[in-house]
Motif scaffolding. Structure first.
Motif, PDB file in Angstrom:
ATOM      1  N   LEU A 167       0.896  -1.306   0.018  1.00  0.00           N
ATOM      2  CA  LEU A 167       0.187   0.159  -0.291  1.00  0.00           C
ATOM      3  C   LEU A 167       1.127   1.271   0.246  1.00  0.00           C
ATOM      4  N   VAL A 168       2.448   0.780   0.720  1.00  0.00           N
ATOM      5  CA  VAL A 168       2.823   1.666   1.031  1.00  0.00           C
ATOM      6  C   VAL A 168       3.314   2.502  -0.248  1.00  0.00           C
ATOM      7  N   ALA A 169       3.662   1.643  -1.071  1.00  0.00           N
ATOM      8  CA  ALA A 169       4.867   1.316  -2.863  1.00  0.00           C
ATOM      9  C   ALA A 169       3.739   2.106  -3.435  1.00  0.00           C
ATOM     10  N   LEU A 170       2.800   1.881  -3.894  1.00  0.00           N
ATOM     11  CA  LEU A 170       1.406   1.870  -4.509  1.00  0.00           C
ATOM     12  C   LEU A 170       1.694   3.059  -4.811  1.00  0.00           C
ATOM     13  N   THR A 202      -2.116  17.121   5.864  1.00  0.00           N
ATOM     14  CA  THR A 202      -2.012  16.312   6.651  1.00  0.00           C
ATOM     15  C   THR A 202      -3.007  15.649   6.061  1.00  0.00           C
ATOM     16  N   TYR A 203      -3.562  14.178   6.254  1.00  0.00           N
ATOM     17  CA  TYR A 203      -3.892  12.990   5.899  1.00  0.00           C
ATOM     18  C   TYR A 203      -5.298  13.394   5.649  1.00  0.00           C
ATOM     19  N   THR A 204      -5.753  13.962   6.569  1.00  0.00           N
ATOM     20  CA  THR A 204      -7.032  14.500   6.297  1.00  0.00           C
ATOM     21  C   THR A 204      -7.784  15.840   5.902  1.00  0.00           C
ATOM     22  N   ASP A 205      -9.501  15.556   5.494  1.00  0.00           N
ATOM     23  CA  ASP A 205      -9.406  17.576   5.755  1.00  0.00           C
ATOM     24  C   ASP A 205      -9.161  18.399   6.898  1.00  0.00           C
ATOM     25  N   GLY A 206      -9.051  19.709   6.117  1.00  0.00           N
ATOM     26  CA  GLY A 206      -9.056  20.766   6.434  1.00  0.00           C
ATOM     27  C   GLY A 206      -7.807  21.536   6.752  1.00  0.00           C
ATOM     28  N   PRO A 207      -7.095  22.283   7.631  1.00  0.00           N
ATOM     29  CA  PRO A 207      -6.375  23.246   7.060  1.00  0.00           C
ATOM     30  C   PRO A 207      -4.672  22.883   6.539  1.00  0.00           C
ATOM     31  N   ALA A 208      -3.953  24.083   5.971  1.00  0.00           N
ATOM     32  CA  ALA A 208      -2.515  23.234   5.921  1.00  0.00           C
ATOM     33  C   ALA A 208      -2.006  23.462   7.273  1.00  0.00           C
ATOM     34  N   SER A 242      -4.876  -7.905   4.502  1.00  0.00           N
ATOM     35  CA  SER A 242      -6.493  -7.869   3.710  1.00  0.00           C
ATOM     36  C   SER A 242      -6.378  -6.908   3.054  1.00  0.00           C
ATOM     37  N   ASP A 243      -7.380  -6.916   2.122  1.00  0.00           N
ATOM     38  CA  ASP A 243      -7.396  -6.104   0.096  1.00  0.00           C
ATOM     39  C   ASP A 243      -8.118  -4.863   1.425  1.00  0.00           C
ATOM     40  N   GLU A 244      -8.659  -4.260   2.459  1.00  0.00           N
ATOM     41  CA  GLU A 244      -9.473  -4.060   2.575  1.00  0.00           C
ATOM     42  C   GLU A 244      -9.132  -2.412   3.551  1.00  0.00           C
ATOM     43  N   LEU A 245      -9.411  -1.209   3.544  1.00  0.00           N
ATOM     44  CA  LEU A 245      -9.174  -0.368   4.426  1.00  0.00           C
ATOM     45  C   LEU A 245     -10.252   0.724   5.185  1.00  0.00           C
ATOM     46  N   PRO A 246     -10.436   1.476   5.745  1.00  0.00           N
ATOM     47  CA  PRO A 246     -11.226   1.557   6.625  1.00  0.00           C
ATOM     48  C   PRO A 246     -11.211   2.837   6.045  1.00  0.00           C
ATOM     49  N   TRP A 247     -10.665   3.388   5.392  1.00  0.00           N
ATOM     50  CA  TRP A 247     -10.938   4.905   4.597  1.00  0.00           C
ATOM     51  C   TRP A 247     -10.376   4.926   3.203  1.00  0.00           C
ATOM     52  N   PRO A 248     -10.721   5.517   1.991  1.00  0.00           N
ATOM     53  CA  PRO A 248     -10.181   5.172   0.168  1.00  0.00           C
ATOM     54  C   PRO A 248      -8.884   5.874   0.503  1.00  0.00           C
ATOM     55  N   ARG A 249      -8.225   4.713  -0.124  1.00  0.00           N
ATOM     56  CA  ARG A 249      -6.628   5.601  -0.474  1.00  0.00           C
ATOM     57  C   ARG A 249      -7.028   6.071  -1.534  1.00  0.00           C
ATOM     58  N   TRP A 250      -7.430   5.321  -2.480  1.00  0.00           N
ATOM     59  CA  TRP A 250      -7.575   6.231  -3.967  1.00  0.00           C
ATOM     60  C   TRP A 250      -9.221   6.478  -4.612  1.00  0.00           C
ATOM     61  N   PRO A 251      -9.450   7.639  -5.600  1.00  0.00           N
ATOM     62  CA  PRO A 251     -11.025   8.169  -5.316  1.00  0.00           C
ATOM     63  C   PRO A 251     -11.666   6.921  -5.820  1.00  0.00           C
ATOM     64  N   HIS A 252     -11.018   5.636  -6.603  1.00  0.00           N
ATOM     65  CA  HIS A 252     -11.913   4.869  -7.710  1.00  0.00           C
ATOM     66  C   HIS A 252     -11.615   3.765  -6.609  1.00  0.00           C
ATOM     67  N   ARG A 262     -11.876  -0.731  -0.887  1.00  0.00           N
ATOM     68  CA  ARG A 262     -11.439  -2.103  -1.187  1.00  0.00           C
ATOM     69  C   ARG A 262     -11.435  -1.852  -2.817  1.00  0.00           C
ATOM     70  N   LEU A 263     -10.347  -1.860  -3.437  1.00  0.00           N
ATOM     71  CA  LEU A 263      -9.693  -1.760  -5.459  1.00  0.00           C
ATOM     72  C   LEU A 263     -11.305  -2.773  -5.745  1.00  0.00           C
ATOM     73  N   PRO A 264     -11.703  -2.050  -6.964  1.00  0.00           N
ATOM     74  CA  PRO A 264     -12.838  -2.551  -7.462  1.00  0.00           C
ATOM     75  C   PRO A 264     -12.382  -4.333  -7.854  1.00  0.00           C
ATOM     76  N   GLU A 265     -13.149  -5.112  -8.481  1.00  0.00           N
ATOM     77  CA  GLU A 265     -13.407  -6.152  -8.404  1.00  0.00           C
ATOM     78  C   GLU A 265     -12.439  -6.732 -10.022  1.00  0.00           C
ATOM     79  N   THR A 266     -12.545  -5.620 -10.899  1.00  0.00           N
ATOM     80  CA  THR A 266     -11.424  -5.650 -12.406  1.00  0.00           C
ATOM     81  C   THR A 266     -10.356  -5.399 -12.119  1.00  0.00           C
ATOM     82  N   ALA A 267      -9.847  -4.910 -11.092  1.00  0.00           N
ATOM     83  CA  ALA A 267      -8.582  -4.341 -10.736  1.00  0.00           C
ATOM     84  C   ALA A 267      -7.605  -5.389  -9.648  1.00  0.00           C
ATOM     85  N   PRO A 268      -6.216  -5.768  -9.470  1.00  0.00           N
ATOM     86  CA  PRO A 268      -5.821  -7.511  -9.131  1.00  0.00           C
ATOM     87  C   PRO A 268      -6.124  -6.889  -7.879  1.00  0.00           C
TER      88      PRO A 268
END
Length: 292
Positions: A167-170, A202-208, A242-252, A262-268
């Motif tokens: 996850l960190v590398a991709l 930071t990784y959340t919403d909010g100001p810089a 696990s292929d699941e996260l408690p928040w969306p790392r990527w918009p798709h 999780r990533l779409p079923e069509t993704a690896p």
């Protein structure tokens, strides 16, 4: 503080602490954490509770606990005592407030994880829990593993739930919202030493952030983690991917029925989290000790 580190490493850890102090009020106000509305147990996967088992009557320690949004869940599930420790004094202050608001009996301690044995007065615990973005701030995994082992009672368990190196590398490349292909963009094993980061956002919403905008991270591969814990005398009981996260790392990413992503079923299928359960030697005693 951590006087076994050289001056440069101590300076880096001071920068990390200042960065998290400034992040804290942003995180408290964020929709990402939703400290007033989100159930603390939503931060946990079902397999975490299955691996941890019944916590009733056990003493639980949460290392690098940040706001304590997860720490509170251990109290809710019947642990005899719950303690959280974090590097950021600002985070510890907010964690205490959050626990009080939720009427959760949690003790919070401010300090560096490497100093945990002294900060906690030599106490030992039945369960030590940590992870979800913690290990990357640690320069020395062998010392960390030895610290964790020393905090456990005979037969006690360390449970580490952490971002998978994959996850960190991709990452998305190019960084175009219409592009959904993933490419390898970072290291999956360590060896390069600390990376200096521009942590203005930071990784959340909010100001810089405006002041403590420099932070540092270290890459730790899965093999390094397992080897460090084994070298500290802990026995690896299970290792889940696990292929699941408690928040969306990527918009798709797509939301699962339980509200994770999780990533779409069509993704690896790519491992995004891992959960490692390790156990301290029972020392000839049966079961888990309830005394220090």
């Amino acid at each position: 503080m951590t006087d076994f580190f050289d001056e440069a490493t101590r300076a880096r850890m001071t920068s990390i602490e200042a960065n998290w102090d400034e992040r804290t009020p942003i995180h408290v106000a964020s929709l990402f954490y939703d400290v007033a509305g989100r159930d603390p147990q939503d931060w946990f996967a079902g397999y975490e509770w299955a691996d941890l088992g019944d916590l009733a009557g056990l003493d639980v320690l949460h290392l690098q606990c940040h706001l304590g949004t997860e720490t509170v869940a251990f109290a809710q599930r019947g642990a005899r005592s719950v303690t959280g420790l974090d590097l950021s004094g600002a985070a510890v202050a907010e964690a205490r407030r959050i626990a009080a608001d939720q009427r959760a009996a949690v003790e919070y301690v401010h300090g560096n994880v490497y100093d945990a044995a002294d900060l906690l007065g030599g106490r030992r615990f039945d369960v030590v829990y940590t992870g979800k973005g913690a290990l990357c701030y640690l320069p020395d995994l062998q010392r960390w593993a030895a610290t964790c082992a020393g905090l456990l009672r005979p037969g006690g368990r360390l449970y580490l739930v952490e971002f998978h190196p994959a996850l960190v590398a991709l990452g998305l490349m190019p960084r175009d919202p219409a592009e959904t292909g993933l490419t390898l963009r970072g290291d999956m094993i360590g060896g390069r030493g600390p990376a200096e980061l521009d942590a203005t956002h930071t990784y959340t919403d909010g100001p810089a952030l405006t002041r403590a905008t420099t932070s540092y991270e270290w890459v730790h591969g899965l093999g390094e983690v397992v080897t460090a814990l084994s070298g500290a005398g802990l026995q690896i009981r299970s290792l889940r991917e696990s292929d699941e996260l408690p928040w969306p790392r990527w918009p798709h990413m797509e939301q699962t029925p339980r509200g994770w992503w999780r990533l779409p079923e069509t993704a690896p299928k790519v491992p995004l989290f891992y959960a490692l359960l390790a156990e301290a030697s029972s020392g000839g005693e049966r079961g888990r000790s309830k005394t220090t």
